[in-house]
Design a protein around this motif. Structure first.
Motif, PDB file in Angstrom:
ATOM      1  N   THR A  31       5.661   1.459  -2.940  1.00  0.00           N
ATOM      2  CA  THR A  31       4.989   2.630  -2.442  1.00  0.00           C
ATOM      3  C   THR A  31       3.442   2.243  -1.869  1.00  0.00           C
ATOM      4  O   THR A  31       3.432   2.797  -0.998  1.00  0.00           O
ATOM      5  CB  THR A  31       4.853   3.527  -3.569  1.00  0.00           C
ATOM      6  N   THR A  81       3.686   0.218   1.373  1.00  0.00           N
ATOM      7  CA  THR A  81       4.097   1.009   2.546  1.00  0.00           C
ATOM      8  C   THR A  81       2.984   1.827   2.963  1.00  0.00           C
ATOM      9  O   THR A  81       2.669   1.862   3.958  1.00  0.00           O
ATOM     10  CB  THR A  81       5.190   1.776   1.790  1.00  0.00           C
ATOM     11  N   ARG A  82       2.219   2.427   1.931  1.00  0.00           N
ATOM     12  CA  ARG A  82       0.904   3.008   2.470  1.00  0.00           C
ATOM     13  C   ARG A  82      -0.058   1.959   2.916  1.00  0.00           C
ATOM     14  O   ARG A  82      -0.579   2.391   4.024  1.00  0.00           O
ATOM     15  CB  ARG A  82       0.069   3.599   1.188  1.00  0.00           C
ATOM     16  N   THR A  94      -1.596   2.468   6.730  1.00  0.00           N
ATOM     17  CA  THR A  94      -3.188   2.703   6.969  1.00  0.00           C
ATOM     18  C   THR A  94      -4.092   1.931   6.750  1.00  0.00           C
ATOM     19  O   THR A  94      -5.225   1.973   7.038  1.00  0.00           O
ATOM     20  CB  THR A  94      -3.366   3.824   6.124  1.00  0.00           C
ATOM     21  N   GLY A 144      -5.283  10.514   0.714  1.00  0.00           N
ATOM     22  CA  GLY A 144      -4.605   9.899   1.944  1.00  0.00           C
ATOM     23  C   GLY A 144      -5.029  10.299   3.212  1.00  0.00           C
ATOM     24  O   GLY A 144      -5.747  11.081   3.597  1.00  0.00           O
TER      25      GLY A 144
END
Length: 189
Positions: free
Chosen positions: A47, A50-51, A55, A89
């Motif tokens: 997770t 992937t973030r 970004t 986010g």
């Protein structure tokens, strides 16, 4: 034999983190650079990586907002059961400063005058033999003394926003030492 795709994901995330970090570094002069290591489970590693791949940041962007010279805004995050700086986010196509302003409006209901980067926290993420990293930008801002706080968090993670005198920042504040270290560098600016 199958190749572990986490290695590729970690490498792509690392490249994106380096790009994000260099953009921050070239756009800002003075900021502190804390380093944190997070040992996580395999699903959590996926997770966060992937973030970062998307970004450059595993935990989004945040803002340390000062009112007067001696008060800092914190919000209560239900998911981590701690006081935290407002933030979150980064949406697709959104730049870090835009995300910081949006998150501040959602989590505390205010706008502020932004003054640049306070911290660029390096977050080293590890799981088994895998590792990557991401950067967590924390911007600095100031606001007027009379602003009214209100929480309108679409994720329902933030339940309260409150001002704290810098000498009374609660012990259950995430990355409290980093915050106090930063404040010590800028007190009176």
């Amino acid at each position: 034999m199958t190749v572990d795709d986490l290695w590729f994901l970690a490498d792509e995330a690392r490249q994106r983190a380096e790009q994000a970090y260099h953009r921050l570094r070239s756009g800002h002069a003075e900021f502190i650079e804390p380093v944190h290591t997070r040992r996580v489970s395999r699903p959590r590693f996926r997770t966060l990586a992937t973030r970062v791949k998307a970004t450059g940041t595993p935990y989004g962007v945040h803002t340390v907002v000062r009112r007067r010279d001696d008060e800092i805004l914190l919000v209560w995050h239900e998911g981590v059961d701690m006081w935290v700086l407002p933030g979150g986010g980064v949406d697709d196509g959104e730049r870090f400063p835009e995300a910081a302003r949006r998150e501040l409006a959602e989590e505390a209901g205010i706008t502020a005058d932004y003054g640049g980067l306070a911290m660029a926290t390096r977050v080293d993420i590890r799981c088994d033999g895998h590792q990557t990293w991401g950067v967590m930008p924390i911007y600095r801002a100031r606001t007027e003394t009379g602003v009214k706080l209100s929480v309108d968090d679409p994720d329902d993670e933030i339940s309260e926003a409150r001002w704290f005198h810098v000498d009374e920042i609660p012990a259950d504040t995430r990355d409290r030492d980093d915050l106090l270290n930063w404040y010590g560098h800028v007190a009176g600016d």
